[in-house]
Design a protein around this motif. Structure first.
Motif, PDB file in Angstrom:
ATOM      1  N   SER A  18     -44.393   0.008   5.852  1.00 45.20           N
ATOM      2  CA  SER A  18     -44.109  -1.097   4.770  1.00 45.20           C
ATOM      3  C   SER A  18     -44.786  -0.885   3.588  1.00 45.20           C
ATOM      4  N   SER A  19     -44.828  -1.837   2.753  1.00 45.23           N
ATOM      5  CA  SER A  19     -45.464  -1.504   1.241  1.00 45.23           C
ATOM      6  C   SER A  19     -46.293  -2.634   0.853  1.00 45.23           C
ATOM      7  N   ILE A  20     -47.345  -2.524  -0.127  1.00 44.26           N
ATOM      8  CA  ILE A  20     -47.675  -3.578  -0.599  1.00 44.26           C
ATOM      9  C   ILE A  20     -47.711  -3.507  -2.059  1.00 44.26           C
ATOM     10  N   MET A  21     -47.476  -4.653  -2.674  1.00 42.67           N
ATOM     11  CA  MET A  21     -47.431  -4.560  -4.225  1.00 42.67           C
ATOM     12  C   MET A  21     -48.684  -5.630  -4.646  1.00 42.67           C
ATOM     13  N   ILE A  22     -49.623  -5.156  -5.567  1.00 40.74           N
ATOM     14  CA  ILE A  22     -50.792  -5.723  -6.180  1.00 40.74           C
ATOM     15  C   ILE A  22     -50.377  -6.465  -7.078  1.00 40.74           C
ATOM     16  N   MET A  23     -50.423  -7.752  -7.065  1.00 40.57           N
ATOM     17  CA  MET A  23     -49.890  -8.722  -8.423  1.00 40.57           C
ATOM     18  C   MET A  23     -51.124  -9.307  -8.924  1.00 40.57           C
ATOM     19  N   ALA A  57     -53.632 -19.327  -0.590  1.00 38.59           N
ATOM     20  CA  ALA A  57     -53.098 -18.006   0.114  1.00 38.59           C
ATOM     21  C   ALA A  57     -53.250 -16.868  -1.038  1.00 38.59           C
ATOM     22  N   ASN A  58     -53.763 -15.775  -0.705  1.00 38.91           N
ATOM     23  CA  ASN A  58     -53.637 -14.781  -1.674  1.00 38.91           C
ATOM     24  C   ASN A  58     -53.069 -13.587  -1.084  1.00 38.91           C
ATOM     25  N   VAL A  59     -52.420 -13.477   0.131  1.00 41.40           N
ATOM     26  CA  VAL A  59     -51.566 -12.608   0.877  1.00 41.40           C
ATOM     27  C   VAL A  59     -50.353 -13.059   1.185  1.00 41.40           C
ATOM     28  N   LEU A  60     -48.989 -12.643   0.462  1.00 40.86           N
ATOM     29  CA  LEU A  60     -47.856 -13.473   0.717  1.00 40.86           C
ATOM     30  C   LEU A  60     -47.026 -12.464   1.421  1.00 40.86           C
ATOM     31  N   ILE A  61     -46.372 -12.688   2.624  1.00 41.09           N
ATOM     32  CA  ILE A  61     -45.720 -11.957   3.395  1.00 41.09           C
ATOM     33  C   ILE A  61     -44.083 -12.710   3.390  1.00 41.09           C
ATOM     34  N   PHE A  62     -43.529 -11.871   2.747  1.00 45.68           N
ATOM     35  CA  PHE A  62     -42.037 -12.356   2.483  1.00 45.68           C
ATOM     36  C   PHE A  62     -41.182 -11.938   3.909  1.00 45.68           C
ATOM     37  N   PRO A  63     -40.064 -12.841   4.198  1.00 48.64           N
ATOM     38  CA  PRO A  63     -39.426 -12.732   5.380  1.00 48.64           C
ATOM     39  C   PRO A  63     -38.345 -11.760   5.471  1.00 48.64           C
ATOM     40  N   SER A  64     -38.229 -11.107   4.006  1.00 54.22           N
ATOM     41  CA  SER A  64     -37.154 -10.112   4.134  1.00 54.22           C
ATOM     42  C   SER A  64     -37.488  -9.220   2.569  1.00 54.22           C
ATOM     43  N   LEU A  65     -36.888  -8.033   2.829  1.00 51.59           N
ATOM     44  CA  LEU A  65     -37.085  -7.120   1.576  1.00 51.59           C
ATOM     45  C   LEU A  65     -36.364  -7.854   0.420  1.00 51.59           C
ATOM     46  N   ALA A 109     -36.298 -10.999  -0.323  1.00 48.40           N
ATOM     47  CA  ALA A 109     -36.941 -12.001  -0.964  1.00 48.40           C
ATOM     48  C   ALA A 109     -38.218 -11.524  -1.452  1.00 48.40           C
ATOM     49  N   GLY A 110     -38.808 -10.405  -1.017  1.00 49.76           N
ATOM     50  CA  GLY A 110     -39.926  -9.859  -1.798  1.00 49.76           C
ATOM     51  C   GLY A 110     -39.839  -9.135  -2.800  1.00 49.76           C
ATOM     52  N   ASN A 111     -38.491  -8.403  -2.954  1.00 44.86           N
ATOM     53  CA  ASN A 111     -38.340  -7.579  -4.038  1.00 44.86           C
ATOM     54  C   ASN A 111     -37.945  -8.546  -5.348  1.00 44.86           C
ATOM     55  N   ILE A 112     -37.198  -9.657  -4.856  1.00 45.13           N
ATOM     56  CA  ILE A 112     -36.761 -10.713  -5.992  1.00 45.13           C
ATOM     57  C   ILE A 112     -38.041 -11.306  -6.411  1.00 45.13           C
ATOM     58  N   GLY A 113     -39.039 -11.636  -5.618  1.00 44.17           N
ATOM     59  CA  GLY A 113     -39.917 -12.537  -5.619  1.00 44.17           C
ATOM     60  C   GLY A 113     -41.043 -11.664  -6.606  1.00 44.17           C
ATOM     61  N   TYR A 114     -41.370 -10.744  -6.462  1.00 40.31           N
ATOM     62  CA  TYR A 114     -42.441  -9.752  -7.164  1.00 40.31           C
ATOM     63  C   TYR A 114     -41.988  -9.634  -8.871  1.00 40.31           C
ATOM     64  N   LYS A 115     -40.428  -9.420  -8.655  1.00 38.54           N
ATOM     65  CA  LYS A 115     -39.857  -9.160 -10.190  1.00 38.54           C
ATOM     66  C   LYS A 115     -39.782 -10.489 -10.915  1.00 38.54           C
ATOM     67  N   ILE A 116     -39.829 -11.607 -10.371  1.00 38.63           N
ATOM     68  CA  ILE A 116     -39.829 -12.853 -10.934  1.00 38.63           C
ATOM     69  C   ILE A 116     -41.145 -13.188 -11.528  1.00 38.63           C
ATOM     70  N   ALA A 117     -42.088 -12.761 -10.574  1.00 37.50           N
ATOM     71  CA  ALA A 117     -43.575 -12.836 -10.984  1.00 37.50           C
ATOM     72  C   ALA A 117     -44.043 -12.014 -12.304  1.00 37.50           C
ATOM     73  N   GLN A 118     -43.319 -10.707 -12.120  1.00 33.62           N
ATOM     74  CA  GLN A 118     -43.643  -9.929 -13.296  1.00 33.62           C
ATOM     75  C   GLN A 118     -43.070 -10.041 -14.272  1.00 33.62           C
ATOM     76  N   ARG A 119     -41.628 -10.310 -14.371  1.00 33.14           N
ATOM     77  CA  ARG A 119     -40.699 -10.537 -15.752  1.00 33.14           C
ATOM     78  C   ARG A 119     -40.830 -11.777 -16.318  1.00 33.14           C
ATOM     79  N   MET A 120     -40.984 -12.971 -15.491  1.00 33.19           N
ATOM     80  CA  MET A 120     -41.058 -14.322 -15.963  1.00 33.19           C
ATOM     81  C   MET A 120     -42.495 -14.697 -15.900  1.00 33.19           C
ATOM     82  N   GLY A 121     -43.277 -14.430 -15.060  1.00 29.72           N
ATOM     83  CA  GLY A 121     -44.568 -14.911 -14.935  1.00 29.72           C
ATOM     84  C   GLY A 121     -45.610 -14.077 -15.723  1.00 29.72           C
ATOM     85  N   GLY A 122     -45.403 -13.095 -16.400  1.00 29.32           N
ATOM     86  CA  GLY A 122     -46.059 -11.982 -16.910  1.00 29.32           C
ATOM     87  C   GLY A 122     -47.274 -11.494 -16.138  1.00 29.32           C
TER      88      GLY A 122
END
Length: 329
Positions: free
Chosen positions: A148-153, A262-270, A272-285
């Motif tokens: 698997s993989s981890i993204m540090i946000m 929570a500081n570790v977020l486990i998404f139910p699918s790739l 959801a996780g891929n979309i989630g981190y990119k929303i945080a990155q691109r819209m949340g800064g």
């Protein structure tokens, strides 16, 4: 001190050897030069010397100090191939000699034989090819069955750090795989940040507020982790807001030790996780570092093909911290 600053300081104290298989690329060359300049490690570049030299000349980059290995000319080819004879049974020694001349396979072999500490690829190669080389050469960590993989946000102000997983490897994880992902991510988050992991198993439901097979899978994976790691702070199913916002966590899951913090977020699918981190990155800064691969029997990591040379340097310093943090336990 902010996380990246701390990781940079630690990398300078404990520099390791890092190999870049996708080295016929300006970004890899710039990353190697910066790593040398800052004393963050000792980089190897894999590829044809003249091709790398031409890039340096075209971009006015110095190349005299670069450590370059052409995998097709290396004296290690036979050794690397012989090492794989027992692992890849349907290939002859000559077949394997050709295979290990691929920079990804060569870099993973350098890692497997202790010639380097990190292998960072993916700026040119596909994730599938990077992971295939890692699995065939390194295999999985003992006791782990899931890659698997981890993204540090990192929040815009640098004060909040989260681990998102899995955002890069398994499209639809099984119950067992979700449990593995949660445990591995918690371990690596702690190693990188030195923070106690509070693991939220994310869903569109909080504590059974919705009835669906997907919710049941998250609940069962959570229970599996609790049985395997009773001292780990983990809860699920939790919606994203219940996991992160204290007031909502208190309202939706008042008895939870994780909800709202929570500081570790486990998404139910790739997905959801891929979309989630990119929303945080691109819209949340948020700054997104990674993905760092988890589960291989060695520190081999995969970059996005859209990465910058700065991203490559950041992955090294985070990977150095992760390795050091796991060793210290």
């Amino acid at each position: 001190m902010k996380l990246l600053e701390q990781c940079t300081v630690n990398a300078k104290k404990n520099p390791g050897w890092v190999v870049f298989p996708d080295a016929v690329d300006e970004r890899a060359i710039r990353a190697a030069l910066q790593i040398q300049k800052e004393g963050l490690g000792f980089p190897w570049l894999l590829g044809d010397f003249s091709a790398i030299q031409q890039i340096c000349q075209a971009q006015n980059l110095p190349y005299e100090s670069l450590n370059i290995i052409d995998p097709t000319q290396s004296e290690w080819i036979t050794e690397f191939a012989e090492r794989l004879l027992g692992k890849i049974k349907d290939k002859t020694l000559d077949d394997l000699k050709k295979m290990v001349q691929d920079p990804l396979w060569f870099g993973a072999s350098m890692l497997a034989t202790g010639r380097c500490d990190f292998c960072i690829a993916g700026n040119i190669s596909s994730t599938a090819n990077v992971l295939r080389a890692g699995l065939r050469i390194l295999g999985l960590q003992p006791g782990n069955q899931t890659l698997s993989s981890i993204m540090i946000m990192i929040s815009p102000d640098g004060k909040n750090v989260y681990g998102f997983s899995d955002c890069g490897v398994i499209p639809v994880p099984s119950i067992e795989q979700l449990a593995d992902i949660a445990m591995t991510t918690a371990e690596n988050f702690n190693a990188i940040t030195q923070q106690t992991p509070n693991v939220a198993m994310l869903s569109f439901s909080t504590k059974g507020s919705a009835k669906h097979d997907a919710v049941i899978k998250t609940q069962m994976a959570t229970q599996m982790v609790i049985e395997r790691a009773p001292n780990l702070n983990i809860d699920g199913d939790l919606q994203f807001d219940a996991a992160l916002v204290p007031s909502i966590g208190e309202k939706k899951a008042p008895s939870s030790k994780v909800a709202g913090k929570a500081n570790v977020l486990i998404f139910p699918s790739l997905e959801a996780g891929n979309i989630g981190y990119k929303i945080a990155q691109r819209m949340g800064g948020y700054e997104a570092i990674g993905p760092l691969i988890q589960g291989l029997n060695g520190e081999m990591h995969d970059l996005s093909r859209g990465c910058s040379w700065q991203d490559m340097v950041q992955v090294l310093v985070i990977a150095t911290q992760m390795k050091a943090g796991k060793k210290s336990r």
